[in-house]
Motif scaffolding. Structure first.
Motif, PDB file in Angstrom:
ATOM      1  N   THR A 296       0.837  -1.208   0.000  1.00 27.59           N
ATOM      2  CA  THR A 296       0.000   0.000   0.000  1.00 27.59           C
ATOM      3  C   THR A 296       0.870   1.255   0.000  1.00 27.59           C
ATOM      4  OG1 THR A 296      -1.729  -1.196   1.214  1.00 27.59           O
ATOM      5  CG2 THR A 296      -1.837   1.221   1.223  1.00 27.59           C
ATOM      6  N   ALA A 297       1.923   1.261   0.804  1.00 30.14           N
ATOM      7  CA  ALA A 297       2.827   2.410   0.839  1.00 30.14           C
ATOM      8  C   ALA A 297       3.511   2.599  -0.508  1.00 30.14           C
ATOM      9  CB  ALA A 297       3.865   2.214   1.944  1.00 30.14           C
TER      10      ALA A 297
ATOM     11  N   ALA B 113       2.306   1.734  -3.456  1.00 29.78           N
ATOM     12  CA  ALA B 113       1.319   2.264  -4.395  1.00 29.78           C
ATOM     13  C   ALA B 113       1.105   3.761  -4.175  1.00 29.78           C
ATOM     14  CB  ALA B 113       0.011   1.503  -4.246  1.00 29.78           C
ATOM     15  N   ALA B 114       0.962   4.171  -2.915  1.00 27.43           N
ATOM     16  CA  ALA B 114       0.756   5.590  -2.625  1.00 27.43           C
ATOM     17  C   ALA B 114       1.950   6.424  -3.080  1.00 27.43           C
ATOM     18  CB  ALA B 114       0.503   5.768  -1.124  1.00 27.43           C
ATOM     19  N   LEU B 115       3.159   5.929  -2.829  1.00 31.93           N
ATOM     20  CA  LEU B 115       4.360   6.663  -3.222  1.00 31.93           C
ATOM     21  C   LEU B 115       4.468   6.741  -4.743  1.00 31.93           C
ATOM     22  CD1 LEU B 115       7.020   8.048  -2.455  1.00 31.93           C
ATOM     23  CD2 LEU B 115       8.088   5.766  -2.394  1.00 31.93           C
ATOM     24  N   THR B 116       4.135   5.657  -5.443  1.00 30.99           N
ATOM     25  CA  THR B 116       4.228   5.657  -6.905  1.00 30.99           C
ATOM     26  C   THR B 116       3.287   6.687  -7.503  1.00 30.99           C
ATOM     27  OG1 THR B 116       4.745   3.287  -6.832  1.00 30.99           O
ATOM     28  CG2 THR B 116       4.086   4.207  -8.961  1.00 30.99           C
ATOM     29  N   PHE B 117       2.052   6.714  -7.016  1.00 36.70           N
ATOM     30  CA  PHE B 117       1.105   7.698  -7.537  1.00 36.70           C
ATOM     31  C   PHE B 117       1.553   9.118  -7.198  1.00 36.70           C
ATOM     32  CE2 PHE B 117      -1.728   4.083  -8.008  1.00 36.70           C
ATOM     33  CZ  PHE B 117      -2.450   4.421  -9.147  1.00 36.70           C
ATOM     34  N   ALA B 118       2.102   9.331  -6.005  1.00 38.55           N
ATOM     35  CA  ALA B 118       2.561  10.664  -5.618  1.00 38.55           C
ATOM     36  C   ALA B 118       3.694  11.137  -6.523  1.00 38.55           C
ATOM     37  CB  ALA B 118       3.002  10.654  -4.157  1.00 38.55           C
TER      38      ALA B 118
END
Length: 384
Positions: free
Chosen positions: A84-85, A87-92
């Motif tokens: 999850t972390a 995925a969030a970092l990739t989108f950011a």
């Protein structure tokens, strides 16, 4: 030299059985070289934040793919938290920097495919992920981002399919090896049981006939020689049966075994009474009942102290019953050894039952029941 070659083969086979590991997904991190080049050239705003983000992305990716190849760690809360972390970092990073940073999405797909291998869960995660990737990449790069969206989808599905297939193959291989070990153990158990029953009965008959020959020798040399001839015949028959037991082809004939039991009991001073009725039996049923007759007659000779033994075969068109009853001491003495225990397991495996214990009128009784698979009808009775 031969030992070294065998050890090398075993080692190589063990290594090949391990399958892929997390290291096989690490070279794909080269896809992030575009983002790194973007930082080095100074084209990226906030390069320190971008550098920390890229370093964190690589660290999370490595941790996830390593844990994904450990069955006990793959779907733990920690792994899901790391994913999850990531995925969030990739989108950011993709939203903040765009362009070269969009290639981090296929790497995210590799990590997702490595962790999520169940078909239902894979669909529930992949579809929203690809749609979100499509929205972000189209916003940052327009229609040129279609390759990134497609690459993300392929990364998830192909990685999950290949790893799931590899895991299935290794499980099948392990199952095959376990079945092979089980087959060897079953064959060893079969041979030990056959050897126990064969030698136990044969040696008991040899002892009984030897005692009879010793008693008869001073008074009737011809009768004593007949007993010695019987001992020779029993020995030759035992050799044949042991060879058959070794090859696994021995199928006992019930009629033959009843004749042998009658002869052995008579030689031991025990009156045999044999009664048989019912339909003809299939070979497997006859073989099992032959073992029961052999073991029961052997126990009667060795342990019962009986003067009479009745063997009765009968039953219904659906089930056949064998009972062996003597008028001896009864009790636990007649059950010495592991013969009846092994026979009980064999009979149970064929869908039957085997009970043993004191008879109602004294002595000892063994009762075996088995299903009858043939409906032919034939009855006969023999009393000896």
């Amino acid at each position: 030299m031969g030992d070294i070659r065998r050890r090398w083969t075993v080692t190589a086979r063990a290594r090949s059985d391990r399958g892929p590991n997390g290291l096989s997904l690490l070279p794909w991190l080269l896809m992030g070289m575009g983002a790194l080049s973007h930082l080095i050239q100074g084209d990226a705003p906030n390069p320190v934040i971008g550098g920390l983000g890229l370093f964190t992305f690589n660290t999370l990716y490595i941790a996830i793919v390593v844990r994904a190849f450990s069955p006990c760690h793959r779907e733990t809360p920690l792994t899901w938290g790391l994913l999850t972390a990531l995925a969030a970092l990739t989108f950011a990073l993709a939203i903040g920097y765009g362009r070269e940073w969009l290639l981090l999405f296929p790497l995210l797909g590799l990590a997702v495919g490595a962790v999520v291998r169940r078909r239902k869960r894979l669909g529930r995660i992949t579809v929203p992920l690809v749609l979100a990737v499509g929205v972000v990449t189209f916003w940052r790069d327009g229609w040129n981002s279609f390759g990134v969206v497609y690459g993300t989808f392929i990364s998830v599905m192909v990685t999950a399919a290949i790893l799931a297939l590899d895991e299935t193959v290794r499980q099948l291989r392990a199952t095959r090896e376990e079945l092979a070990r089980t087959a060897v153990e079953k064959e060893r158990l079969r041979f030990s049981r056959d050897l126990h029953d064969l030698l136990g009965h044969t040696l008991s008959v040899v002892v009984v006939k030897s005692e009879a020959a010793r008693r008869l020798a001073p008074h009737d040399i011809d009768a004593a020689l007949a007993q010695v001839a019987d001992i020779e015949s029993v020995g030759r028959q035992a050799l044949t049966e042991i060879r058959e037991a070794v090859t696994g082809y021995r199928e006992g004939s019930l009629a033959t075994e009843l004749d042998r039991a009658r002869d052995a009991l008579s030689s031991g001073g025990i009156e045999p009474v044999v009664r048989q009725s019912g339909p003809p039996l299939e070979p497997r049923t006859e073989a099992l009942l032959s073992w029961v007759v052999r073991e029961s007659a052997t126990n009667t000779l060795r342990h019962s102290g009986a003067t009479r033994c009745e063997i009765k075969v009968g039953g219904t068109p659906e089930r056949v019953r064998l009972t062996v009853t003597d008028n001896g001491r009864g009790g636990d003495a007649a059950t010495a050894g592991s013969g009846l225990k092994g026979l009980r397991e064999r009979v149970a495996a064929a869908g039957g039952t085997l009970d043993s214990g004191p008879a109602p009128r004294g002595g000892f009784r063994v009762t075996a029941e088995l299903p009858v698979e043939t409906q032919a009808s034939q009855e006969w009775e023999t009393t000896g």
